[in-house]
Enzyme design. Structure first.
Site, PDB file in Angstrom:
ATOM      1  N   HIS A 100       2.423   2.029  -1.380  1.00 45.43           N
ATOM      2  CA  HIS A 100       3.205   3.200  -1.782  1.00 45.43           C
ATOM      3  C   HIS A 100       3.235   3.150  -3.313  1.00 45.43           C
ATOM      4  CE1 HIS A 100       5.163   2.138   2.102  1.00 45.43           C
ATOM      5  NE2 HIS A 100       5.369   3.422   2.250  1.00 45.43           N
ATOM      6  N   ASP A 103       5.726   0.743  -4.663  1.00 49.02           N
ATOM      7  CA  ASP A 103       5.475  -0.691  -4.460  1.00 49.02           C
ATOM      8  C   ASP A 103       4.737  -1.252  -5.669  1.00 49.02           C
ATOM      9  OD1 ASP A 103       6.303  -0.280  -1.806  1.00 49.02           O
ATOM     10  OD2 ASP A 103       4.242   0.092  -1.154  1.00 49.02           O
ATOM     11  N   HIS A 249       4.981   1.931  16.157  1.00 48.11           N
ATOM     12  CA  HIS A 249       5.442   3.308  16.326  1.00 48.11           C
ATOM     13  C   HIS A 249       5.064   3.835  17.712  1.00 48.11           C
ATOM     14  CE1 HIS A 249       5.479   3.978  11.665  1.00 48.11           C
ATOM     15  NE2 HIS A 249       6.193   2.935  12.060  1.00 48.11           N
ATOM     16  N   ASP A 274      -2.324   0.898  11.597  1.00 48.27           N
ATOM     17  CA  ASP A 274      -1.362  -0.038  11.031  1.00 48.27           C
ATOM     18  C   ASP A 274      -1.132  -1.115  12.075  1.00 48.27           C
ATOM     19  OD1 ASP A 274      -1.163   1.052   8.566  1.00 48.27           O
ATOM     20  OD2 ASP A 274       0.925   1.693   8.736  1.00 48.27           O
ATOM     21  N   ASP A 317       0.648  -3.578   8.367  1.00 48.78           N
ATOM     22  CA  ASP A 317       1.991  -3.062   8.040  1.00 48.78           C
ATOM     23  C   ASP A 317       2.969  -3.985   8.765  1.00 48.78           C
ATOM     24  OD1 ASP A 317       4.187  -1.649   7.366  1.00 48.78           O
ATOM     25  OD2 ASP A 317       3.546   0.269   8.214  1.00 48.78           O
TER      26      ASP A 317
HETATM   27  C1  XLS Z   1       7.280   3.302   8.172  1.00 42.92           C
HETATM   28  C2  XLS Z   1       5.860   3.457   8.007  1.00 42.92           C
HETATM   29  C3  XLS Z   1       5.381   3.298   6.585  1.00 42.92           C
HETATM   30  C4  XLS Z   1       4.068   3.967   6.395  1.00 42.92           C
HETATM   31  C5  XLS Z   1       3.720   4.196   4.986  1.00 42.92           C
HETATM   32  O1  XLS Z   1       7.786   3.260   9.268  1.00 42.92           O
HETATM   33  O2  XLS Z   1       5.218   2.554   8.859  1.00 42.92           O
HETATM   34  O3  XLS Z   1       5.331   1.964   6.202  1.00 42.92           O
HETATM   35  O4  XLS Z   1       3.033   3.244   7.022  1.00 42.92           O
HETATM   36  O5  XLS Z   1       4.685   4.972   4.356  1.00 42.92           O
HETATM   37 CA    CA Z   2       6.682   0.302  11.458  1.00 41.04          CA
HETATM   38 CA    CA Z   3       3.043   2.167   9.048  1.00 45.51          CA
END
Ligand code: XLS
Ligand code: CA
Ligand code: CA
Length: 419
Positions: A100, A103, A249, A274, A317
């Site tokens: 990001h 970051d 997710h 991710d 991630d």
């Molecule tokens: C948050 C997301 C975030 C995205 C990038 O839940 O996983 O980390 O991958 O903004």
């Molecule tokens: Ca996550």
């Molecule tokens: Ca993510």
């Protein structure tokens, strides 16, 4: 330049028999699996936020890991982070990273000053990438969620000023991504809902949307792959965007990781991943390093079936648990995740070459290849045709055969444990 992890050697592949915790047991970067070296099949990426910034802070406690990189001024810390990140990537043999904007470099007084400081850090990264061209940017994104101005959203804010600020921030983040030769850019809705700001008009090889159903809000617009696909189709953007699918997710949306990948693959929108896992007992976005080999195998099966990564990759991630607070834990975490995906790739390759699972599916759906099935698929059969067919045919129960769920699960175990 200071070495940050002097006690950590370059991590090597030593094979499954090794008991050296600082060695790969399954990930052998140059070994060819399913037609390509493992490093090209897996395209691992380091996430700047968790690895370089995440100190283990949660709502019940302060940070446990020191991520100051020995510097107290924000400018010096941002550069030290770059040096430390490059050292981690080199020692692990990771070629990609993701960030990001914030970051890389935090907010300063004004957006103009913040942008100028970000430029300094991206200049520094560009220099380091020039000196070591094996390091590449997988994707960038904008952090439009932690500052109080985003308390009511970013792209979804009731304030047009906040919307405009968000657009300005995203424009700059896309520019930073393009400047560093990023393969892609990721929009993640979350609290900020910045799908409304999709039209960046800037050339990137891969624009991704990352579905997530909830947390921090209890419902988010970009719920899952199918919902995001509907959104993209509504605005005629489905040819311009692909999905960045996150394992944690998927499970928050009450889907398996494989389900989300398959929906993306079937609809031609599979882009990037991710790589992490959630805790099934918590129902919260815990972003753990992935170690569940069933998940990584079924994931890599989908990736191979999709033809492999093009501009995407496996971005970790993922963060070490709060209790795993030492610098060495960064390496143990990545080794665990990389080995789990290396095993997953090896198993997926074998699932495909073994052929039993694919053959079962093919046989199960064989009635669609000829006769009435083929006519239905070709769009030639009307409801009246089907009525005539069914009346003539009579009872169709005996056209079914067993689903063999248990046999199939046992075949998967057989493939997994006879590598
Ligand atoms: C948050 C997301 C975030 C995205 C990038 O839940 O996983 O980390 O991958 O903004
Ligand atoms: Ca996550
Ligand atoms: Ca993510």
């Amino acid at each position: 330049m200071a070495e940050f992890f002097s006690s950590i050697p370059v991590i090597k592949y030593e094979g499954a028999g090794s008991t050296n915790p600082l060695a790969f047991k399954y990930y052998n970067a140059d070994e060819v699996v399913a037609g390509k070296p493992m490093k090209e099949q897996l395209k691992f990426a380091l996430s700047w936020w968790h690895t370089m910034g995440g100190d283990g802070t949660d709502m019940f406690g302060v940070g446990t890991a020191d991520k100051t990189w020995g510097e107290s001024s924000p400018e010096a810390r941002a550069k030290a982070k770059v040096d430390a990140a490059f050292e981690i990537m080199t020692k692990l043999g990771i070629e990609y990273f993701c960030f990001h904007d914030r970051d890389l470099s935090p907010e300063y007084g004004s957006l103009a000053e913040t942008n100028a400081k970000l430029d300094e850090v991206t200049d520094y990264i560009a220099e380091k990438m020039k000196a070591d061209p094996t390091k590449k940017l997988l994707w960038g994104t904008a952090k439009c969620f932690d500052h109080p101005r985003f308390m009511h959203g970013a792209g979804t804010s009731p304030s047009a000023d906040v919307f405009a600020f968000t657009a300005a921030q995203i424009k700059k983040a896309v520019e930073a991504t393009v400047k560093l030769g990023g393969k892609g850019y990721v929009f993640w809705g979350g609290r900020e809902g910045y799908e409304t700001l999709l039209n960046t008009n800037m050339a990137l090889e891969l624009d991704n949307i990352e579905p997530k159903p909830k947390e921090p809000t209890k419902h988010q617009y970009d719920f899952d792959t199918a919902t995001v696909l509907g959104f993209l189709r509504k605005y005629g953007l489905d040819k311009d965007f692909k999905m960045n699918i996150e394992a944690n997710h998927a499970t928050l949306a009450m889907h398996t990781f494989q389900h989300e990948l398959r929906v993306a693959r079937d609809n031609g929108v599979f882009g990037s991943i991710d790589a992490n896992q959630g805790d099934m007992l918590l129902g919260w976005d815990t972003d753990q390093f992935p170690t569940n080999v069933y998940d990584t195998a079924l994931c890599m099966y989908e990736v191979l079936k999709a033809g492999g990564f093009v501009n995407g990759g496996l971005n970790f991630d993922a963060k070490a648990r709060r209790g795993s607070f030492t610098p060495e834990d960064i390496f143990h975490s990545y080794i665990a995740g990389m080995d789990a995906f290396a095993l997953g790739l090896r198993i997926a390759d074998k699932m495909i070459s073994d052929g039993r699972l694919d053959k079962f599916v093919e046989d199960r759906y064989a009635s669609w290849n000829t006769g009435i099935g083929a006519d239905i698929i070709a769009g030639k059969a009307t409801m009246a045709d089907l009525e005539k067919y069914a009346l003539e045919k009579g009872e169709v129960l005996d056209s079914l055969s067993s689903g063999r769920q248990e046999m199939l699960e046992s075949i998967l175990n057989n493939i997994m444990f006879s590598l």
